[in-house]
Design a protein around this motif. Structure first.
Motif, PDB file in Angstrom:
ATOM      1  N   PRO A 132     -88.911 -49.321  97.523  1.00 51.62           N
ATOM      2  CA  PRO A 132     -89.085 -48.000  97.602  1.00 51.62           C
ATOM      3  C   PRO A 132     -88.711 -47.411  96.043  1.00 51.62           C
ATOM      4  O   PRO A 132     -87.559 -47.916  95.633  1.00 51.62           O
ATOM      5  CB  PRO A 132     -88.186 -47.123  98.692  1.00 51.62           C
ATOM      6  CG  PRO A 132     -87.197 -48.275  98.892  1.00 51.62           C
ATOM      7  CD  PRO A 132     -87.946 -49.745  98.811  1.00 51.62           C
TER       8      PRO A 132
ATOM      9  N   GLN B 140     -83.563 -34.662 100.108  1.00 50.24           N
ATOM     10  CA  GLN B 140     -84.641 -35.162 100.504  1.00 50.24           C
ATOM     11  C   GLN B 140     -84.788 -36.503 100.387  1.00 50.24           C
ATOM     12  O   GLN B 140     -85.090 -37.425 101.008  1.00 50.24           O
ATOM     13  CB  GLN B 140     -85.960 -34.223 100.459  1.00 50.24           C
ATOM     14  CG  GLN B 140     -87.075 -34.675 101.101  1.00 50.24           C
ATOM     15  CD  GLN B 140     -87.009 -34.354 102.813  1.00 50.24           C
ATOM     16  OE1 GLN B 140     -86.167 -33.454 103.123  1.00 50.24           O
ATOM     17  NE2 GLN B 140     -87.466 -35.305 103.490  1.00 50.24           N
TER      18      GLN B 140
ATOM     19  N   ALA C  67     -82.464 -38.527 102.222  1.00 49.20           N
ATOM     20  CA  ALA C  67     -82.827 -38.603 103.506  1.00 49.20           C
ATOM     21  C   ALA C  67     -84.141 -39.407 103.797  1.00 49.20           C
ATOM     22  O   ALA C  67     -84.544 -40.540 104.815  1.00 49.20           O
ATOM     23  CB  ALA C  67     -83.547 -37.153 104.164  1.00 49.20           C
ATOM     24  N   GLU C  68     -84.802 -39.785 102.656  1.00 47.52           N
ATOM     25  CA  GLU C  68     -85.939 -40.820 102.741  1.00 47.52           C
ATOM     26  C   GLU C  68     -85.529 -42.036 101.985  1.00 47.52           C
ATOM     27  O   GLU C  68     -86.239 -43.078 101.530  1.00 47.52           O
ATOM     28  CB  GLU C  68     -87.277 -40.276 101.887  1.00 47.52           C
ATOM     29  CG  GLU C  68     -87.424 -38.736 102.098  1.00 47.52           C
ATOM     30  CD  GLU C  68     -88.820 -38.625 102.863  1.00 47.52           C
ATOM     31  OE1 GLU C  68     -89.673 -39.676 103.159  1.00 47.52           O
ATOM     32  OE2 GLU C  68     -89.481 -37.600 103.037  1.00 47.52           O
ATOM     33  N   ARG C  69     -83.950 -42.286 101.796  1.00 45.75           N
ATOM     34  CA  ARG C  69     -83.720 -43.446 101.344  1.00 45.75           C
ATOM     35  C   ARG C  69     -84.236 -43.934  99.929  1.00 45.75           C
ATOM     36  O   ARG C  69     -84.575 -44.985  99.620  1.00 45.75           O
ATOM     37  CB  ARG C  69     -83.861 -44.732 102.169  1.00 45.75           C
ATOM     38  CG  ARG C  69     -83.722 -44.250 103.574  1.00 45.75           C
ATOM     39  CD  ARG C  69     -83.228 -45.502 104.635  1.00 45.75           C
ATOM     40  NE  ARG C  69     -81.723 -45.910 104.084  1.00 45.75           N
ATOM     41  CZ  ARG C  69     -80.560 -45.105 104.372  1.00 45.75           C
ATOM     42  NH1 ARG C  69     -80.741 -44.053 105.016  1.00 45.75           N
ATOM     43  NH2 ARG C  69     -79.450 -45.359 103.926  1.00 45.75           N
ATOM     44  N   ARG C  70     -84.541 -42.637  98.912  1.00 44.94           N
ATOM     45  CA  ARG C  70     -84.580 -43.109  97.688  1.00 44.94           C
ATOM     46  C   ARG C  70     -83.639 -42.703  96.843  1.00 44.94           C
ATOM     47  O   ARG C  70     -82.788 -41.755  97.114  1.00 44.94           O
ATOM     48  CB  ARG C  70     -85.984 -42.176  97.393  1.00 44.94           C
ATOM     49  CG  ARG C  70     -87.070 -42.273  98.315  1.00 44.94           C
ATOM     50  CD  ARG C  70     -87.660 -43.764  97.955  1.00 44.94           C
ATOM     51  NE  ARG C  70     -89.098 -43.681  98.664  1.00 44.94           N
ATOM     52  CZ  ARG C  70     -89.600 -43.717  99.838  1.00 44.94           C
ATOM     53  NH1 ARG C  70     -88.574 -43.389 100.716  1.00 44.94           N
ATOM     54  NH2 ARG C  70     -90.977 -43.745 100.192  1.00 44.94           N
TER      55      ARG C  70
ATOM     56  N   ARG D 152     -87.091 -29.954  98.820  1.00 44.49           N
ATOM     57  CA  ARG D 152     -87.572 -30.663  99.693  1.00 44.49           C
ATOM     58  C   ARG D 152     -88.654 -30.634 100.024  1.00 44.49           C
ATOM     59  O   ARG D 152     -89.320 -32.022 100.087  1.00 44.49           O
ATOM     60  CB  ARG D 152     -86.482 -30.249 101.210  1.00 44.49           C
ATOM     61  CG  ARG D 152     -85.023 -30.633 101.254  1.00 44.49           C
ATOM     62  CD  ARG D 152     -84.514 -30.416 102.509  1.00 44.49           C
ATOM     63  NE  ARG D 152     -84.670 -28.996 102.933  1.00 44.49           N
ATOM     64  CZ  ARG D 152     -83.776 -28.243 102.817  1.00 44.49           C
ATOM     65  NH1 ARG D 152     -82.450 -28.531 102.180  1.00 44.49           N
ATOM     66  NH2 ARG D 152     -83.737 -26.754 103.164  1.00 44.49           N
TER      67      ARG D 152
ATOM     68  N   ARG E  52     -91.245 -34.209  99.932  1.00 45.27           N
ATOM     69  CA  ARG E  52     -92.055 -34.437 101.043  1.00 45.27           C
ATOM     70  C   ARG E  52     -93.529 -34.661 100.492  1.00 45.27           C
ATOM     71  O   ARG E  52     -94.227 -35.614 100.995  1.00 45.27           O
ATOM     72  CB  ARG E  52     -91.954 -33.530 102.155  1.00 45.27           C
ATOM     73  CG  ARG E  52     -90.582 -33.533 103.134  1.00 45.27           C
ATOM     74  CD  ARG E  52     -90.798 -33.031 104.474  1.00 45.27           C
ATOM     75  NE  ARG E  52     -90.884 -31.493 104.112  1.00 45.27           N
ATOM     76  CZ  ARG E  52     -89.789 -30.719 103.867  1.00 45.27           C
ATOM     77  NH1 ARG E  52     -88.733 -31.239 104.415  1.00 45.27           N
ATOM     78  NH2 ARG E  52     -89.959 -29.379 103.834  1.00 45.27           N
TER      79      ARG E  52
ATOM     80  N   LEU F  46     -94.112 -37.741  98.694  1.00 46.21           N
ATOM     81  CA  LEU F  46     -94.341 -39.061  99.383  1.00 46.21           C
ATOM     82  C   LEU F  46     -95.120 -39.004 100.643  1.00 46.21           C
ATOM     83  O   LEU F  46     -95.366 -39.910 101.174  1.00 46.21           O
ATOM     84  CB  LEU F  46     -92.935 -39.374  99.957  1.00 46.21           C
ATOM     85  CG  LEU F  46     -91.574 -39.429  98.822  1.00 46.21           C
ATOM     86  CD1 LEU F  46     -90.477 -39.736  99.591  1.00 46.21           C
ATOM     87  CD2 LEU F  46     -92.139 -40.512  97.785  1.00 46.21           C
ATOM     88  N   SER F  47     -95.836 -37.960 100.602  1.00 48.77           N
ATOM     89  CA  SER F  47     -96.968 -37.711 101.817  1.00 48.77           C
ATOM     90  C   SER F  47     -98.069 -38.314 101.732  1.00 48.77           C
ATOM     91  O   SER F  47     -98.990 -38.890 102.754  1.00 48.77           O
ATOM     92  CB  SER F  47     -97.274 -36.588 102.133  1.00 48.77           C
ATOM     93  OG  SER F  47     -98.074 -36.022 100.952  1.00 48.77           O
TER      94      SER F  47
END
Lengths: 342, 342
Positions: free
Chosen positions: B58, B83, B86-89, B305, B309, B312-313
DNA sequence: GGCGGGATGGTAACCGGTTACCCGACAGGT
DNA sequence: ACCTGTCGGGTAACCGGTTACCATCCCGCC
């Protein structure tokens, strides 16, 4: 899309493409143009990670803070950013939310990313596991090449060396307390006691030593426990005022944010600052100017810059003494001179 | 210090070391221990850049702001950080100091670093060169894989699509102006005119449309040019008051920071807020709460956030419509209801 | 005893750049 | 005509990981 695709498309070798893009090697103009056209047509973007593998490139500067939306951290981060840019380094900012485990994880990730400098900002309560792991990092025993700097935080342990920069919290607290004393105040509330919390400890030490220097006896009842946020300051002050406000004439809040909460509580109690109660804060962050708070100014950005310089200086973490930055009082309108003052 | 050194030291092959560290492959416990001991003894830290070359990992989330010590940016950055975590970035924050050229350079660097998302925050005045280059980036035509998101800023051009998130500036300005109008105010100063500046433009548009909706004639003399910082607000208000303050009863400052300066000027002029002049701001950043300012609250962190999102969507930048986040008024103590109000 | 197969672990190719080394072409000197 | 030097550009090794593929080894089973 790699350099080999570009080479094929331009009808040259990969070496030629690489040299053309690096620009430090003589390339025939006609060849150069072929390469550049291929780059444009293919929308080629070189891969910095791959490049970093073969040539020693300057690493990034990483700063790890509790949260970026607290002005104290933001100002330091700004200084780090500036100095990193000046030294042509990328700056990564990570937040921990105050979680120790997360901080250790982030430091490990930064080392794997081969960050050149990792700057840890802010207070933390250290336990043994944390101390042991962080000490390894701080001493730079590993091969990652990352250099750790502790910024405005306590040492890792008794006599454990590490690259360190910080504010003179005790000196600043001493000075601002002395300021209140010289305005004639004798009973000064210290708002923000948190035993074991390094920032609080060093500030209360300055408060106490100023009282000692002026021969004023300390009164533990004047040292009020209080969290380091606005609502804690508000609540603590509210409670204290409910018990009567005639046992003190001034308040030294451990931070401006606490002071802002305290001022609100004082106002809601029908009292005025500074006519009824004098208030001083610490940090000189935004609420201070807006509410006219006398406080201790901290050179936040300079601390950030100093941290980066120290990290990149090549100094030996094992022998380099801590760097301490001086502070100064900013006088605004929240302190009243008592008539009884000398 | 590489994986091969570790392998040699442990007396196993590189594959075994790699598998042991990855942990997703069966390894004899005795072998595992040999490897882990070697890792510890050599203080081996794997190289994330090398790993990224062979396995699709990632990417990072990069956020580019004007400066991190302005609360508006800091709050958005905080949301981005959350965020991203949360998305491990990993999250990288860069600052431009408002320089367009530097912004373009940073975006290019982030693409070379293979950042997965690049989030551009804040106002900027676009010229043709900027527009052209940024449009290429925004449309994701290249092979870097980076996805650009414009966050709280104007489109790149008339009908030029791009991933966009923003606040409803016009709606918020309309609402807060209507709030003043319903309190009986008729002559409302707009403090912060900056033609061509997108944030200012959209806020003044809301101000004007609210006046129109209430059948109040606009008066260009009430739209005061003013920079977006505290001292500009102070200076502009000071100057206006020197010319007499009887031609308006309320002030709509384009930002809270401007409002804070204006309030200071009003006080220094011997007037009171809200008794003599009502004031509203915009943004709901720190000075607002401390000075009791009625203002428009912006969901800053949520914007950050949402930007992550969206980035990355996997949505197509060419067809995805802009996302607009709603705002709401926060009523404090800076607006007085006029007796003549309905 | 011979053999199929799962469990381990080694070898080498690959990711996408850089660059040391080498080769061919061409110019100039004798 | 031949030698040498310079310039431009190609080949392949290397940076430090991962992993496909292959070689053992040991087990149980016929």
């Amino acid at each position: 899309m790699t350099i080999r695709d570009v080479a094929k498309h331009a009808g040259v070798s990969v070496a030629t493409v690489s040299r053309t893009l690096a620009g430090d090697y003589p390339v025939q103009p006609s060849t150069r143009h072929k390469v550049l056209r291929a780059v444009r047509e293919l929308d080629y973007v070189p891969n910095a990670q791959a490049r970093a593998l073969s040539v020693a490139s300057p690493g990034a500067v990483a700063i790890v803070v509790g949260s970026v939306d607290m002005p104290y951290y933001a100002y330091i981060a700004q200084g780090v950013e500036e100095q990193a840019a000046a030294e042509r380094r990328l700056c990564l900012i990570c937040t921990t939310g105050g979680d120790k485990e997360r901080e250790l994880t982030i430091v490990q990730m930064m080392r794997e990313q081969r960050a050149e400098a990792v700057i840890l900002v802010g207070s933390v309560v250290v336990d043994d596991d944390y101390r042991e792991r962080m000490t390894r990092y701080a001493h730079g025993l590993d091969s990652s090449g990352s250099r750790l700097v502790l910024c405005g935080r306590p040492p890792l342990g008794e006599g454990v060396p590490a690259l360190t920069v910080g504010f003179d919290n005790t000196g600043g607290a001493h000075a601002v307390t002395a300021h209140l004393l010289s305005a004639g105040h004798r009973r000064i509330l210290y708002l923000g006691l948190r035993p074991g919390h390094s920032t609080s400890d060093s500030r209360v030490a300055g408060y106490r030593s100023a009282l000692d220097d002026h021969g004023i006896p300390r009164d533990p009842a004047l040292e009020v426990p209080c969290g380091f946020d606005r609502s804690s300051g508000y609540a603590a002050m509210k409670q204290r005022l409910a018990a009567g406000h005639d046992d003190f004439t001034a308040v030294f809040a451990a931070t401006d944010v606490i002071a802002a909460g305290a001022v609100q509580a004082i106002h809601e109690h029908g009292l005025s600052v500074p006519d009824d109660v004098s208030v001083v804060g610490y940090d000189d962050v935004p609420p201070a100017e807006d509410i006219g708070l006398t406080t201790v100014h901290l050179p936040h950005a300079e601390l950030g810059r100093a941290a980066v310089r120290l990290a990149l200086s090549g100094k030996d973490p094992l022998v380099e003494p801590p760097l301490t930055l001086g502070t100064h009082i900013v006088v605004r309108q929240s302190v009243r001179r008592l008539r009884s003052a000398p």
